[in-house]
Scaffold this active site. Structure first.
Site: not given
Length: 814
Positions: A554, A578, A605, A608, A666, A677, A681, A796
């Site tokens: 989510t 994140k 992982e 990012v 998103e 976002d 990262k 993706g």
């Protein structure tokens, strides 16, 4: 001569008794002694009736009625009508005596152990008589012998001690003189030398058979039950458990003592000195090989032969400074327990002599505490010894094997396996023979501990991962599809068995303890219960599976807030969300600390670069002693897709809409286009490089108009993009005229980080970045001029799902 014993489940019904007849008929021995237990469940009913009667509760009569109906119905099913009358009359006569005994208990309002033995003996007396009459009806060469006439004991009721000298003589006299080829005898029951009925303890039918076998030097003792031998672990708790074809007497004793209920522990003693083999067979699968128990003459075999356990254990601890250097404390402690009839199943003592800890049956806890405190009252009053401490809801789990003593590291392997799965060990004991290593654990952890240890020692290194997946949208659904496709490959090639135990979306959730069928997970989820993140966690915790992994697909801050609960229970967390790692630094570092403390990997992982190994590569650089000097990156696959497709012939609004529909952004595309976002990262990369940064420390050079940033819905956001189309076209025109491309770049250097839209010239590494690709340049002390470059698809659902999958495989390989 062969002795065959049939347990309660083997004679639980007329149908089962017919199977017993077939097995006995096929025996090729000249003489066979057939020892039978009470019909399955009858002993419990007899004890229940006795208890109710002693409490002057008339419900004992209905229990007695059930007992009567079971036996009379079995006779009617086994014996033809013309032969029933005499047998029914005999059984009813015995039931009348049983009724009189129970009525006596009812009238006086109590029950003695002597009376209890008389009452429970009727289970075996009735079953053996009915089976004998059935065999006779079937034209078998059979006779009957009441075991009370052969097995003589002391007057200690419920757990009588056998007088083997007298018993062996009586057995030889009878069995050597009997002319019939089959003798049916009741198990469990015996009699004192005064003629009073006694019993040999629960499971005593095995013991009866062993006594007969030893007295007659039988060729073999066969124990017929409802499982195909002794297993590497309890097959009801460990589905991968396997039947052991051959074990030693000593291994069998250890396993039976520690809960392998297929064999009553004292059974082995009479036959051990005679070298008589024991064969455990399955009444319902007579062709199965079973388990042969003999002497271990060659000393060969696997190190660990079985894993067993005993539930309902309590730890009793006696401690205090007054124990140090004082002779006789241990003697007094154990003597007190012995005199109270309390059996000690495990002992451990501190080398300082400051404390002694023993394991006892939980039902003896109160009596043990009161008895020991009374015995040490003098020392307790003077604060030399503390009042005894009792801890319940425990179990003992044990590794057993003759050859364990010749292999180093087994105990360490056992304890590390339990530790990895958050199974706390309360006490440890190892016998001097090194044939057994035992640990006391919480009762609720037994299933997880058994499965974890069985996987470690018996399953050819196949590791089972139990996944609980929250979020099954674009990424989550692709992830489940990948698991389904790769399940067989992972098991065969990587020795990983992945099961999805729980799935949840924002509306419903579903669990299956045996693993959710992924071919139909959508339908199962649709019919699931109402989704609730707290209830989801409670279920994961209650199931208490080994190698549990919580997978968060989510973008929810509420879900991210639950990570600490999972990690604190040694449940690994894998996430593409994140929010947790870009929250305040204390929370980020706290989660990583918890992962180390509770040995539960926390992997992110995909935070990012989706499926790109960016964080993993960075970790290896840092771990090997390198130092990051600068990071430059295009970290938003969605923004890269947008600006690679945006030009003067297509509207900015249309490109963003396309990116959303194809799953590059998103669900709320403003998160991507606002730069939030990307800020998250670069913050995560800076932190993973060893730097303490907060999100507010990052400079955001947003290209979006203020009005777009302040919209409250996707509809309003897309409307604002249309409104400011000319502004976006100006950005494109300026870059095009400078022979540059627009890229949204993140940078970290000298403790400062920034994100923003930049014009990238032709000679730059970012210029030819296509589609939704990401690129990261790591400038380090080892790569100061030519950076380490990681480049590839960075957005993706498919690649993100594959990144999550890769993290799970990493955990499986830990």
């Amino acid at each position: 001569m062969k002795v065959l014993k049939f347990g309660g489940t083997s004679v639980a019904s007329a149908k089962n008794i017919a199977l017993v007849k077939d097995i006995v008929s096929q025996s090729d021995n000249l003489k066979n002694i057939v020892v039978v237990s009470a019909f399955g469940g009858i002993t419990d009913l007899l004890l229940q009736a006795a208890h109710l009667a002693s409490e002057q509760n008339e419900k004992y009569k209905s229990v007695l009625k059930d007992i009567e109906e079971r036996h009379l119905n079995t006779i009617k099913q086994l014996i033809p009508v013309h032969g029933q009358s005499r047998i029914l009359s005999k059984v009813k006569s015995d039931l009348n005596i049983l009724e009189t005994l129970l009525e006596g208990s009812y009238l006086i309002g109590e029950i003695t152990t002597k009376l209890s033995d008389k009452i429970v003996s009727y289970g075996e007396l009735l079953s053996s008589y009915i089976i004998f009459e059935f065999f006779k009806q079937e034209q078998m060469d059979v006779t009957y012998m009441d075991s009370r006439e052969l097995i003589k004991t002391n007057d200690l009721n419920e757990k009588a001690v056998v007088n083997f000298e007298v018993t062996d003589a009586l057995c030889k006299t009878f069995f050597e003189s009997v002319q019939k080829s089959i003798v049916v005898a009741p198990g469990f029951i015996s009699s004192s030398e005064m003629g009073n009925s006694t019993t040999l303890g629960r499971g005593g039918s095995d013991y009866t058979a062993a006594i007969f076998a030893a007295a007659m030097n039988a060729d073999i003792l066969e124990i017929w039950t409802d499982v195909s031998g002794m297993y590497t672990a309890n097959p009801k708790l460990v589905k991968q458990a396997k039947a052991l074809p051959h074990i030693s007497y000593e291994e069998a004793m250890e396993l039976s003592h520690f809960g392998a209920k297929v064999l009553y522990p004292p059974t082995i003693q009479p036959v051990l000195s005679k070298g008589i083999s024991i064969l455990i067979k399955n009444t319902f699968k007579p062709d199965d090989k079973g388990t042969l128990i003999t002497q271990n003459k060659n000393g060969k075999g696997k190190t660990v032969r079985g894993i067993s356990h005993v539930e309902n254990i309590a730890l009793l601890s006696l401690e205090g400074p007054g124990m140090v250097g004082i002779p006789g404390i241990s003697k007094r402690f154990f003597e007190v327990l012995s005199q109270a009839g309390i059996s000690v199943v495990l002992i451990t003592q501190a080398s300082s002599e400051h404390s002694i800890c023993v394991g006892i049956s939980a039902e003896d806890t109160d009596e043990a505490v009161n008895t020991v405190n009374a015995a040490f009252e003098y020392e307790i009053d003077r604060n030399r010894i503390k009042p005894v401490i009792a801890e319940g809801n425990l179990a003992i789990i044990a590794l057993v094997g003759d050859n364990m003593k010749s292999h180093q590291g087994l105990s360490g392997k056992m304890f590390s396996t339990l530790g990895r799965n958050n199974v706390n060990i309360r006490a440890i004991a190892q016998g001097a023979s090194e044939r057994n290593v035992s640990a006391v654990i919480k009762k609720n952890d037994v299933k997880k501990a058994l499965n974890a240890l069985h996987e470690e020692f018996f399953e050819e290194n196949i590791k089972q991962l139990n996944l609980f997946v929250m979020g099954v949208g674009n990424v989550g659904s692709k992830f489940l599809k990948q698991v389904q496709q790769q399940k067989k490959y992972l098991k065969e090639n990587l020795k990983l068995n992945i099961r999805i135990i729980g799935i949840s979306n924002s509306r419903t959730m579903v669990f299956d303890e045996d693993g959710i069928a992924l071919k139909n997970w959508e339908g199962l989820l649709e019919k699931g219960e109402k989704a609730d993140k707290n209830s989801f966690f409670d279920t994961v915790q209650k199931l208490n599976y080994r190698n549990s992994i919580f997978v968060d697909n989510t973008a929810s801050d509420e879900v991210a807030s639950t990570y600490d609960a999972y990690l604190g229970n040694s449940i690994s967390v894998v996430t593409c969300n994140k929010i947790a790692c870009s929250s305040n630094y204390e929370n980020y570092q706290g989660l990583k600390n918890m992962a180390r403390e509770y040995n539960a990997p926390f992997l992110f992982e995909t935070n990012v670069g989706a499926g790109l190994p960016i964080i993993d590569t960075l970790k290896h650089l840092i771990a090997s002693g390198d130092k990051v000097l600068k990071i430059q990156a295009v970290l938003s696959g969605s923004l890269n897709f947008v600006f690679n497709n945006f030009n003067d012939k297509i509207a900015f609004h249309d490109v963003v809409k396309q990116a959303q529909e194809e799953g590059y952004t998103e669900p709320d595309p403003k998160i991507d286009l606002s730069g939030i976002d990307v800020m998250r990262k670069i913050l995560i990369l800076a932190r993973e490089s060893g730097n303490r940064l907060e999100i507010d420390d990052i400079e955001n050079k947003s290209f979006l108009p203020k009005e777009s940033l302040e919209t409250k819905s996707n509809e309003d956001f897309f409307a604002s993009l249309k409104k400011y189309e000319n502004d976006f076209q100006d950005l494109y025109t300026q870059a095009n005229e400078a022979d540059c491309k627009l890229k949204y770049v993140a940078q970290y250097e000298d403790g400062r980080a920034s994100v923003g839209l930049q014009q990238i010239p032709k000679n730059h590494d970012f210029y030819n970045l296509q589609g939704s690709d990401n690129i990261v340049l790591f400038y380090t002390e080892r790569y100061p001029n030519q950076p380490m470059i990681i480049k590839g698809a960075g957005a993706g659902a498919e690649v993100t799902a594959s990144g999550i999958f890769a993290d799970i495989i990493r955990i499986g390989n830990f």
